[in-house]
Design a protein around this motif. Sequence first.
Motif, PDB file in Angstrom:
ATOM      1  N   TYR A  39      46.089  54.654  47.572  1.00 56.90           N
ATOM      2  CA  TYR A  39      44.838  54.565  46.583  1.00 56.90           C
ATOM      3  C   TYR A  39      43.905  53.726  47.632  1.00 56.90           C
ATOM      4  O   TYR A  39      42.699  53.866  47.781  1.00 56.90           O
ATOM      5  CB  TYR A  39      44.840  54.116  45.164  1.00 56.90           C
ATOM      6  CG  TYR A  39      43.687  54.221  44.483  1.00 56.90           C
ATOM      7  CD1 TYR A  39      43.074  55.387  43.936  1.00 56.90           C
ATOM      8  CD2 TYR A  39      42.977  53.023  44.208  1.00 56.90           C
ATOM      9  CE1 TYR A  39      41.844  55.305  43.189  1.00 56.90           C
ATOM     10  CE2 TYR A  39      41.758  53.032  43.687  1.00 56.90           C
ATOM     11  CZ  TYR A  39      41.346  54.135  43.033  1.00 56.90           C
ATOM     12  OH  TYR A  39      40.337  53.991  42.290  1.00 56.90           O
ATOM     13  N   ILE A  40      44.273  52.529  47.972  1.00 60.51           N
ATOM     14  CA  ILE A  40      43.526  51.328  48.553  1.00 60.51           C
ATOM     15  C   ILE A  40      43.148  52.006  49.867  1.00 60.51           C
ATOM     16  O   ILE A  40      41.774  51.829  50.391  1.00 60.51           O
ATOM     17  CB  ILE A  40      44.408  50.449  48.879  1.00 60.51           C
ATOM     18  CG1 ILE A  40      44.411  49.649  47.400  1.00 60.51           C
ATOM     19  CG2 ILE A  40      43.805  49.318  50.078  1.00 60.51           C
ATOM     20  CD1 ILE A  40      45.597  48.243  47.527  1.00 60.51           C
ATOM     21  N   GLU A  41      43.902  52.810  50.611  1.00 62.66           N
ATOM     22  CA  GLU A  41      43.392  53.417  51.788  1.00 62.66           C
ATOM     23  C   GLU A  41      42.349  54.415  51.235  1.00 62.66           C
ATOM     24  O   GLU A  41      41.241  54.634  52.340  1.00 62.66           O
ATOM     25  CB  GLU A  41      44.513  54.164  52.475  1.00 62.66           C
ATOM     26  CG  GLU A  41      44.059  55.028  53.663  1.00 62.66           C
ATOM     27  CD  GLU A  41      44.781  54.874  54.611  1.00 62.66           C
ATOM     28  OE1 GLU A  41      45.104  55.898  55.672  1.00 62.66           O
ATOM     29  OE2 GLU A  41      45.757  53.836  55.043  1.00 62.66           O
ATOM     30  N   PHE A  42      42.228  55.219  50.514  1.00 62.75           N
ATOM     31  CA  PHE A  42      41.210  55.940  50.057  1.00 62.75           C
ATOM     32  C   PHE A  42      39.978  55.329  49.672  1.00 62.75           C
ATOM     33  O   PHE A  42      38.761  55.480  50.100  1.00 62.75           O
ATOM     34  CB  PHE A  42      41.413  56.871  48.771  1.00 62.75           C
ATOM     35  CG  PHE A  42      40.656  57.867  48.058  1.00 62.75           C
ATOM     36  CD1 PHE A  42      40.334  58.883  48.777  1.00 62.75           C
ATOM     37  CD2 PHE A  42      39.922  57.473  46.932  1.00 62.75           C
ATOM     38  CE1 PHE A  42      39.363  59.697  48.000  1.00 62.75           C
ATOM     39  CE2 PHE A  42      38.920  58.394  46.353  1.00 62.75           C
ATOM     40  CZ  PHE A  42      38.573  59.598  47.037  1.00 62.75           C
ATOM     41  N   MET A  43      40.050  54.141  48.961  1.00 65.05           N
ATOM     42  CA  MET A  43      38.829  53.137  48.844  1.00 65.05           C
ATOM     43  C   MET A  43      38.089  52.865  49.954  1.00 65.05           C
ATOM     44  O   MET A  43      37.047  52.378  49.899  1.00 65.05           O
ATOM     45  CB  MET A  43      39.342  51.898  47.746  1.00 65.05           C
ATOM     46  CG  MET A  43      39.759  52.649  46.532  1.00 65.05           C
ATOM     47  SD  MET A  43      38.425  53.657  45.611  1.00 65.05           S
ATOM     48  CE  MET A  43      36.911  52.811  45.663  1.00 65.05           C
ATOM     49  N   LYS A  44      38.908  52.581  51.009  1.00 68.93           N
ATOM     50  CA  LYS A  44      38.087  52.091  52.268  1.00 68.93           C
ATOM     51  C   LYS A  44      37.494  52.905  52.993  1.00 68.93           C
ATOM     52  O   LYS A  44      36.469  52.744  53.586  1.00 68.93           O
ATOM     53  CB  LYS A  44      39.340  51.763  53.322  1.00 68.93           C
ATOM     54  CG  LYS A  44      40.291  50.462  52.913  1.00 68.93           C
ATOM     55  CD  LYS A  44      41.465  50.203  53.840  1.00 68.93           C
ATOM     56  CE  LYS A  44      42.007  49.088  53.654  1.00 68.93           C
ATOM     57  NZ  LYS A  44      43.300  48.743  54.653  1.00 68.93           N
ATOM     58  N   MET A  87      44.799  52.379  58.318  1.00 63.78           N
ATOM     59  CA  MET A  87      43.318  51.577  58.261  1.00 63.78           C
ATOM     60  C   MET A  87      43.353  50.256  58.237  1.00 63.78           C
ATOM     61  O   MET A  87      44.665  49.522  57.516  1.00 63.78           O
ATOM     62  CB  MET A  87      42.570  52.061  57.268  1.00 63.78           C
ATOM     63  CG  MET A  87      42.033  53.492  57.297  1.00 63.78           C
ATOM     64  SD  MET A  87      40.920  54.114  55.901  1.00 63.78           S
ATOM     65  CE  MET A  87      39.444  53.284  56.836  1.00 63.78           C
ATOM     66  N   PRO A  88      42.830  49.492  59.202  1.00 67.80           N
ATOM     67  CA  PRO A  88      42.894  47.943  59.075  1.00 67.80           C
ATOM     68  C   PRO A  88      42.691  47.290  57.932  1.00 67.80           C
ATOM     69  O   PRO A  88      42.071  47.788  56.813  1.00 67.80           O
ATOM     70  CB  PRO A  88      42.088  47.502  60.249  1.00 67.80           C
ATOM     71  CG  PRO A  88      40.908  48.528  60.324  1.00 67.80           C
ATOM     72  CD  PRO A  88      41.706  49.693  59.807  1.00 67.80           C
ATOM     73  N   GLU A  89      42.626  46.019  57.728  1.00 70.24           N
ATOM     74  CA  GLU A  89      42.352  45.023  56.452  1.00 70.24           C
ATOM     75  C   GLU A  89      40.925  45.273  56.412  1.00 70.24           C
ATOM     76  O   GLU A  89      40.176  45.164  57.548  1.00 70.24           O
ATOM     77  CB  GLU A  89      42.797  43.770  56.617  1.00 70.24           C
ATOM     78  CG  GLU A  89      42.532  42.749  55.516  1.00 70.24           C
ATOM     79  CD  GLU A  89      42.773  41.259  55.749  1.00 70.24           C
ATOM     80  OE1 GLU A  89      42.548  40.381  55.075  1.00 70.24           O
ATOM     81  OE2 GLU A  89      43.633  41.164  56.772  1.00 70.24           O
ATOM     82  N   MET A  90      40.396  45.311  55.305  1.00 72.50           N
ATOM     83  CA  MET A  90      38.868  45.337  55.095  1.00 72.50           C
ATOM     84  C   MET A  90      38.549  44.465  54.005  1.00 72.50           C
ATOM     85  O   MET A  90      39.217  44.107  53.012  1.00 72.50           O
ATOM     86  CB  MET A  90      38.564  46.818  54.527  1.00 72.50           C
ATOM     87  CG  MET A  90      38.327  47.626  55.758  1.00 72.50           C
ATOM     88  SD  MET A  90      37.690  49.277  55.510  1.00 72.50           S
ATOM     89  CE  MET A  90      38.286  50.306  56.958  1.00 72.50           C
ATOM     90  N   THR A  91      37.146  43.957  54.217  1.00 69.33           N
ATOM     91  CA  THR A  91      36.864  43.212  53.056  1.00 69.33           C
ATOM     92  C   THR A  91      35.391  43.703  52.699  1.00 69.33           C
ATOM     93  O   THR A  91      34.465  44.044  53.519  1.00 69.33           O
ATOM     94  CB  THR A  91      36.402  41.716  53.478  1.00 69.33           C
ATOM     95  OG1 THR A  91      37.444  41.043  53.959  1.00 69.33           O
ATOM     96  CG2 THR A  91      35.509  40.924  52.380  1.00 69.33           C
ATOM     97  N   PHE A  92      35.087  43.931  51.225  1.00 64.52           N
ATOM     98  CA  PHE A  92      34.125  44.530  50.889  1.00 64.52           C
ATOM     99  C   PHE A  92      33.212  43.378  49.922  1.00 64.52           C
ATOM    100  O   PHE A  92      34.023  42.495  49.155  1.00 64.52           O
ATOM    101  CB  PHE A  92      33.958  45.726  49.935  1.00 64.52           C
ATOM    102  CG  PHE A  92      34.757  46.906  50.675  1.00 64.52           C
ATOM    103  CD1 PHE A  92      34.117  47.387  51.666  1.00 64.52           C
ATOM    104  CD2 PHE A  92      36.049  47.289  50.480  1.00 64.52           C
ATOM    105  CE1 PHE A  92      34.508  48.505  52.375  1.00 64.52           C
ATOM    106  CE2 PHE A  92      36.576  48.516  51.051  1.00 64.52           C
ATOM    107  CZ  PHE A  92      35.714  48.924  52.122  1.00 64.52           C
ATOM    108  N   GLU A  93      31.999  43.404  49.702  1.00 70.73           N
ATOM    109  CA  GLU A  93      31.025  42.483  48.937  1.00 70.73           C
ATOM    110  C   GLU A  93      30.065  42.981  48.003  1.00 70.73           C
ATOM    111  O   GLU A  93      29.259  43.699  48.796  1.00 70.73           O
ATOM    112  CB  GLU A  93      30.569  41.284  49.749  1.00 70.73           C
ATOM    113  CG  GLU A  93      30.114  40.288  49.025  1.00 70.73           C
ATOM    114  CD  GLU A  93      29.398  38.996  49.836  1.00 70.73           C
ATOM    115  OE1 GLU A  93      29.018  38.032  49.353  1.00 70.73           O
ATOM    116  OE2 GLU A  93      29.025  39.186  50.943  1.00 70.73           O
ATOM    117  N   TRP A  94      30.502  43.010  46.828  1.00 71.98           N
ATOM    118  CA  TRP A  94      29.452  43.649  45.932  1.00 71.98           C
ATOM    119  C   TRP A  94      28.382  42.407  45.685  1.00 71.98           C
ATOM    120  O   TRP A  94      28.837  41.214  45.263  1.00 71.98           O
ATOM    121  CB  TRP A  94      30.142  43.991  44.661  1.00 71.98           C
ATOM    122  CG  TRP A  94      29.263  44.542  43.545  1.00 71.98           C
ATOM    123  CD1 TRP A  94      28.441  45.705  43.600  1.00 71.98           C
ATOM    124  CD2 TRP A  94      28.601  43.761  42.537  1.00 71.98           C
ATOM    125  NE1 TRP A  94      27.739  45.974  42.607  1.00 71.98           N
ATOM    126  CE2 TRP A  94      27.689  44.729  41.613  1.00 71.98           C
ATOM    127  CE3 TRP A  94      28.459  42.661  42.142  1.00 71.98           C
ATOM    128  CZ2 TRP A  94      26.855  44.398  40.960  1.00 71.98           C
ATOM    129  CZ3 TRP A  94      27.678  42.006  41.208  1.00 71.98           C
ATOM    130  CH2 TRP A  94      26.823  42.937  40.554  1.00 71.98           C
TER     131      TRP A  94
END
Length: 588
Positions: free
Chosen positions: A224-229, A418-425
């Motif tokens: 699921y995390i891969e999908f969210m990326k 997919m690599p580590e990712m950071t999102f900022e809301w």
Amino acid sequence: MAEAGTTRELVEMSWDPITRIVGSLGIYTKIDFKQRRVVECYSTSSIFRGYSVFMRGKDPRDAHFITSRICGICGDNHATCSVYNQNMAYGVAPPPLGEWIINLGEAAEYMFDHNIFQENLVGVDFCERMVRETNPSVWEKAQQTAAPHAHLHGYRTIADIMRALNPLEGEFYRQALQMSRMTREMFCLMEGRHVHPSTLYPGGVGTVPTVQLFTDYLTRLMRYIEFMKKAVPLHDDLFDFFYQALPGYEEVGRRRILLGCWGAFNDPEYCDFKYEHMTEWGRRMFVTPGVIVDGKLVTNDLVQINLGIRILLGSSYYEDWEDQEMFVTRDPLGNPVDRRHPWNVHTIPKPQKRDFSDKYSWVMSPRWFDGENYLALDTGGGPIARLWSTALSGLVDIGYIKATGSSVIINLPKTATMPEMTFEWKIPQWSNTIERDRARTYFQAYAAAAALYFVEKALDELRRGNTQVWTPFEVPKEAISCGWTEAVRGVLSHHMVIRDGKIANYQPWPPTPWNANPRDIYGTPGPYEDAVQNTPIFEENGPDNFKGIDIMRTVRSFDPCLPCGVHMYLGNGKVIKQVHSPTMLPEI
């Protein structure tokens, strides 16, 4: 129809019902097509449920089994809130592992429900077939506009994204359905059955904790995390495009920033469910409670939030309870409790003919009283209020998630491809249709990141040999209690009074009445009404072929009950179009 005494020509247009599995929502409007603006809006509900009536006299231990049936979509949220409520009444708290399991179940529910709604219902409002029919010029621009994050989600243009959202045939639409199945499996691993949990009880859970259990959850979570990326950058591209393609679109669905969040995901290290300690353990939640007024945090104190709730009438089909018994005059801390607080509400239905100048809905009108004003808080569909409140409080910092005071940073680890990712809301300028929808995608990532932390904590308990998941309790003869959490769509509280070991009063207050309420006794419109009223119309169709897409996007941005039918009429009840598609799509 021409409105007497004005030069404007107002057309009455209505969508009724806009339904989900539970409840029936109708939106009634008057539209000025010359000015391209909605002039009036009324939100109606045609179904009376009555749970607060038949809960009286029941054994309080049955409360979560009964109240989970309030909804066939978020029944587990009701069960969870009821269990929290009972924990306070019985003076019991689950062992840490039991609480981590509950948190994992709720995180899976957020992922499941937000995913299926965002991609398979809201997403359809922005898909190729809808945009082609309602805004041909926008479709032309979409074909010429490159998607800034194509390298992440794989869709070269905005038009490609819109095609991927087409129902049944769109690639992203189908991928989301697969994710929904997987997240539902995650929930069932923790709580036995979706949507009415079979292993959730006051004092903890009946789930048997094993390393294999949490590993099965984690393997699904990483997919699921891969999908969210892909999902987060895809929706950023799509929603940003609408601002660019339709200057002024930020006004669609915009209302004053009046947001409520009751918090979610208790920390077992601090939460003992005692009312006397509720301020402290509420602030330790992994989604921080809060009331936001004009973009600023008024309070994150659950005691203050509780005491400020008022249930008003006005345009609702009920008799007032001014002459009825008050169940609670003071809370456990000695603070005075208002007659219109949920603890003291008497549900006295009074069916009658719908009259927009008087009574027109079965929904009461919850308000939050700040000492001077009765504020019509909304939840923005849940995620925008949760993220806004958590960001402003700046209390959450668990590695995967950090609240900064002006944003929420979400760190997702490396996954299969997919690599580590950071999102900022980041806190937006507006509480409007687009930002409510955007927040829903970011909160899916938030829930996934929180679940990673909960899995780690649960496995740590197992490694240390702490396998207890339930604490015994006794039901008192007398008690007053409340439970607090976030249903998928937003604020959820359950309020209970026990007398002689039985329920004397039980009042569940989910997000639907907070969002869908009608005008109150002071004439203040409810959030749906307020958000639709005065919203500009960007749809290119005229009255004879009007789909109401800007209105529908606005209503759906609050995540109302699942649409299963739309009826539309013009003027004096004359039916001009009747469509049974969930989103008013062309024939498939």
